[in-house]
Design a protein around this motif. Structure first.
Motif, PDB file in Angstrom:
ATOM      1  N   LEU A 118      67.311 -30.937 -75.587  1.00 14.30           N
ATOM      2  CA  LEU A 118      68.545 -30.281 -76.047  1.00 14.30           C
ATOM      3  C   LEU A 118      68.166 -29.094 -76.937  1.00 14.30           C
ATOM      4  CD1 LEU A 118      71.710 -30.533 -76.332  1.00 14.30           C
ATOM      5  CD2 LEU A 118      71.253 -31.882 -78.404  1.00 14.30           C
ATOM      6  N   GLY A 119      68.660 -27.891 -76.589  1.00 10.17           N
ATOM      7  CA  GLY A 119      68.239 -26.705 -77.333  1.00 10.17           C
ATOM      8  C   GLY A 119      69.350 -26.161 -78.214  1.00 10.17           C
ATOM      9  N   TYR A 120      68.961 -25.420 -79.273  1.00  9.23           N
ATOM     10  CA  TYR A 120      70.001 -24.696 -80.018  1.00  9.23           C
ATOM     11  C   TYR A 120      69.620 -23.238 -80.192  1.00  9.23           C
ATOM     12  CZ  TYR A 120      67.818 -24.834 -84.777  1.00  9.23           C
ATOM     13  OH  TYR A 120      67.021 -24.680 -85.876  1.00  9.23           O
ATOM     14  N   THR A 121      70.649 -22.422 -80.205  1.00  5.70           N
ATOM     15  CA  THR A 121      70.460 -20.982 -80.342  1.00  5.70           C
ATOM     16  C   THR A 121      71.079 -20.481 -81.645  1.00  5.70           C
ATOM     17  OG1 THR A 121      70.693 -18.864 -79.184  1.00  5.70           O
ATOM     18  CG2 THR A 121      72.601 -20.327 -79.132  1.00  5.70           C
ATOM     19  N   HIS A 122      70.822 -19.204 -81.951  1.00  3.77           N
ATOM     20  CA  HIS A 122      71.328 -18.590 -83.184  1.00  3.77           C
ATOM     21  C   HIS A 122      72.535 -17.713 -82.883  1.00  3.77           C
ATOM     22  CE1 HIS A 122      66.987 -18.634 -85.029  1.00  3.77           C
ATOM     23  NE2 HIS A 122      67.400 -19.835 -84.663  1.00  3.77           N
ATOM     24  N   ALA A 167      66.003 -13.200 -83.831  1.00  3.72           N
ATOM     25  CA  ALA A 167      65.050 -14.280 -83.631  1.00  3.72           C
ATOM     26  C   ALA A 167      63.987 -13.927 -82.600  1.00  3.72           C
ATOM     27  CB  ALA A 167      65.796 -15.540 -83.189  1.00  3.72           C
ATOM     28  N   ALA A 168      64.335 -13.047 -81.662  1.00  6.32           N
ATOM     29  CA  ALA A 168      63.420 -12.788 -80.558  1.00  6.32           C
ATOM     30  C   ALA A 168      62.561 -11.549 -80.757  1.00  6.32           C
ATOM     31  CB  ALA A 168      64.205 -12.664 -79.253  1.00  6.32           C
ATOM     32  N   GLY A 315      61.446 -23.384 -83.882  1.00  4.40           N
ATOM     33  CA  GLY A 315      61.207 -22.631 -82.644  1.00  4.40           C
ATOM     34  C   GLY A 315      61.673 -21.201 -82.756  1.00  4.40           C
ATOM     35  N   PRO A 316      61.125 -20.412 -83.696  1.00  2.00           N
ATOM     36  CA  PRO A 316      61.572 -19.021 -83.863  1.00  2.00           C
ATOM     37  C   PRO A 316      60.831 -18.077 -82.933  1.00  2.00           C
ATOM     38  CG  PRO A 316      59.891 -19.490 -85.477  1.00  2.00           C
ATOM     39  CD  PRO A 316      60.033 -20.740 -84.630  1.00  2.00           C
ATOM     40  N   GLY A 317      61.271 -16.816 -82.879  1.00  2.00           N
ATOM     41  CA  GLY A 317      60.617 -15.815 -82.049  1.00  2.00           C
ATOM     42  C   GLY A 317      59.232 -15.455 -82.533  1.00  2.00           C
ATOM     43  N   ASP A 318      58.923 -15.774 -83.799  1.00  2.60           N
ATOM     44  CA  ASP A 318      57.586 -15.432 -84.283  1.00  2.60           C
ATOM     45  C   ASP A 318      56.547 -16.498 -83.955  1.00  2.60           C
ATOM     46  OD1 ASP A 318      59.557 -15.960 -86.817  1.00  2.60           O
ATOM     47  OD2 ASP A 318      57.702 -17.092 -87.054  1.00  2.60           O
ATOM     48  N   ALA A 319      56.931 -17.534 -83.240  1.00  5.75           N
ATOM     49  CA  ALA A 319      55.942 -18.443 -82.649  1.00  5.75           C
ATOM     50  C   ALA A 319      55.875 -18.072 -81.168  1.00  5.75           C
ATOM     51  CB  ALA A 319      56.378 -19.887 -82.810  1.00  5.75           C
ATOM     52  N   ALA A 320      54.669 -18.001 -80.621  1.00  7.79           N
ATOM     53  CA  ALA A 320      54.506 -17.564 -79.221  1.00  7.79           C
ATOM     54  C   ALA A 320      55.059 -18.619 -78.261  1.00  7.79           C
ATOM     55  CB  ALA A 320      53.029 -17.313 -78.947  1.00  7.79           C
ATOM     56  N   MET A 342      65.347 -22.663 -80.190  1.00  9.38           N
ATOM     57  CA  MET A 342      64.749 -21.861 -79.115  1.00  9.38           C
ATOM     58  C   MET A 342      65.170 -20.396 -79.205  1.00  9.38           C
ATOM     59  SD  MET A 342      67.193 -22.341 -75.858  1.00  9.38           S
ATOM     60  CE  MET A 342      66.617 -20.765 -75.286  1.00  9.38           C
ATOM     61  N   VAL A 343      64.426 -19.550 -78.505  1.00  8.12           N
ATOM     62  CA  VAL A 343      64.814 -18.141 -78.357  1.00  8.12           C
ATOM     63  C   VAL A 343      64.593 -17.742 -76.899  1.00  8.12           C
ATOM     64  CG1 VAL A 343      64.208 -17.466 -80.715  1.00  8.12           C
ATOM     65  CG2 VAL A 343      62.490 -17.295 -78.937  1.00  8.12           C
TER      66      VAL A 343
END
Ligand code: GCO
Ligand code: MG
Length: 404
Positions: A118-122, A167-168, A315-320, A342-343
């Motif tokens: 299950l994912g969440y977005t910003h 985030a991305a 799970g931000p955009g600054d993690a690959a 997630m992003v």
């Protein structure tokens, strides 16, 4: 099988990433993420100069022993730089193990307990109507859990205003010095409960909503916010306090039944222990890339399980995308998974680091490819050289420093 080479790849396809490629004498290689936003080169140098020489000639199958060797063998251990370097090595070794066994990493972790995570977005906006609009768009995309942030009247810019876009992508990398944000708790505390009152009254009770405080409140302010948000039934309130304020979580806990999530700034199992065993939180949100990789995080998850604490890995955009894949491999294997941040990565990032999780109908999926299913395209990485970038900083209106 022996490790013959450790390559550290620093690349900036829109924002900086530090990647580790571990190569073996049998031609199998593994790829890990070792990105630490704003201090990337400290990790790259640590890996290149201090850690790589220790790995040459080692058996890549011995993940736990290598983890212990690098963690305990350093004497001065832990902290974000060393734990990020360790995570990069750890992910690459799990990737190798999967490729050698012909199995995806989730299978090595015990196999699937669920099909997807299950994912969440910003979502964000300049005012309540814009946030509502953004949440409606995310719901239409299939999201069932959504983070909502809003601009605070009187403060020129606030954390999280850019939503998914922020985030991305690195929106802060151009200037040579960090951007300065102004922070005041008063207007923030008056605005956030009204935001969630607005969202609940317009969107109903079904959609799961959450909010990130970003460690900006003191204990009594955090307790007040958690209490005032109670009627709006948040999925969780994230990082109400700084990581140093662990005992103060008791105050927040006693004040309200709003679920609490903490942990993106913790770098080890030992930091997580008191908040888990005292049941001061409901979700542990460590970042796999800053807390020792899969080996570090699976122990955190295992300890959290009997205390009823679920995971919500950072799970931000600054993690690959490699970290995002590692997150999902764990999420679908462990019993106490809660939700996954997630992003959507821009195309440039996917070109350099292909194979990250895919999103469908509110959840994230990884492929059944052996290992983590991700890779690094070194030729593409070379097209995007490192660019110095800083996260913003925050100051109070009187000019004094505050945590960002
Ligand atoms: C989150 C985080 C991030 C951090 C970022 C810092 O919940 O996703 O708070 O947005 O600010 O990872 O580099
Ligand atoms: Mg956060």
């Amino acid at each position: 099988m022996r490790i013959t080479d450790v390559r550290v790849i620093v690349t900036c396809p829109g924002r900086n990433y530090v990647l580790v490629k571990i190569i073996t004498d049998e031609g199998v290689y593994g790829v890990g993420d070792a990105t630490l936003n704003g201090r990337e080169l400290a990790v790259a140098e640590t890996l290149d100069k201090h850690i790589a020489p220790l790995l040459i000639g080692r058996d890549p199958d011995r993940i736990e022993d290598t983890w212990q060797y690098l963690y305990r063998g350093a004497y001065w251990r832990g902290g974000p730089v060393l734990m990020t370097a360790l995570a990069g090595v750890d992910m690459a070794l799990w990737d190798i193990k999967g490729k050698v066994c012909g199995k995806p990493v989730y299978s090595l972790l015990g196999g699937k307990t669920r099909e997807g995570a299950l994912g969440y977005t910003h979502c964000a906006g300049r005012d309540f109507a814009e946030v509502e609009d953004s949440v409606r768009q995310a719901m239409a995309q299939g999201f069932k859990v959504i983070r909502a942030q809003v601009s605070i009247p009187g403060l020129p810019s606030t954390y999280g205003q850019g939503g998914q876009k922020e985030a991305a992508l690195a929106t802060w990398g151009e200037a040579s010095l960090p951007m300065v944000e102004v922070w005041e708790p008063g207007p923030y505390l008056r605005t956030i409960p009204r935001l969630f009152e607005h969202l609940r009254s317009r969107l109903g009770d079904e959609v799961e909503l959450l909010h990130d405080v970003h460690e900006r409140l003191n204990p009594v302010q955090a307790a007040r916010l958690a209490r005032e948000l109670e009627p709006f039934h948040l999925f969780f309130l994230e990082d109400p306090l700084r990581p140093e304020h662990q005992p103060s979580l008791r105050l927040v806990r006693q004040a309200a039944t709003t679920p609490i999530a903490m942990g993106e700034l913790y770098t080890s199992l030992w930091e997580c222990l008191p908040v888990i065993t005292e049941q001061l939180i409901d979700f542990i949100r460590c970042d796999l890339v800053h807390s020792g990789g899969i080996t570090g995080a699976r122990k955190i998850a295992a300890i959290a399980e009997p205390y009823g604490v679920q995971t919500a890995w950072h799970g931000p955009g600054d993690a690959a995308p490699i970290t995002h894949a590692a997150n999902v491999h764990m999420d679908i294997a462990i019993p106490n998974f809660g939700v996954q941040e997630m992003v959507f990565f821009p195309e440039q990032v996917q070109e350099v680091i292909p194979g990250g999780p895919t999103f469908r109908d509110g959840s994230l999926y990884v492929s059944d490819a052996p290992g983590l299913g991700t890779d690094v395209n070194e030729e593409a990485a070379r097209k995007y050289p490192y660019r110095r970038a800083y996260l913003p900083i925050a100051r109070r209106q009187d000019g004094s420093m505050h945590d960002w």
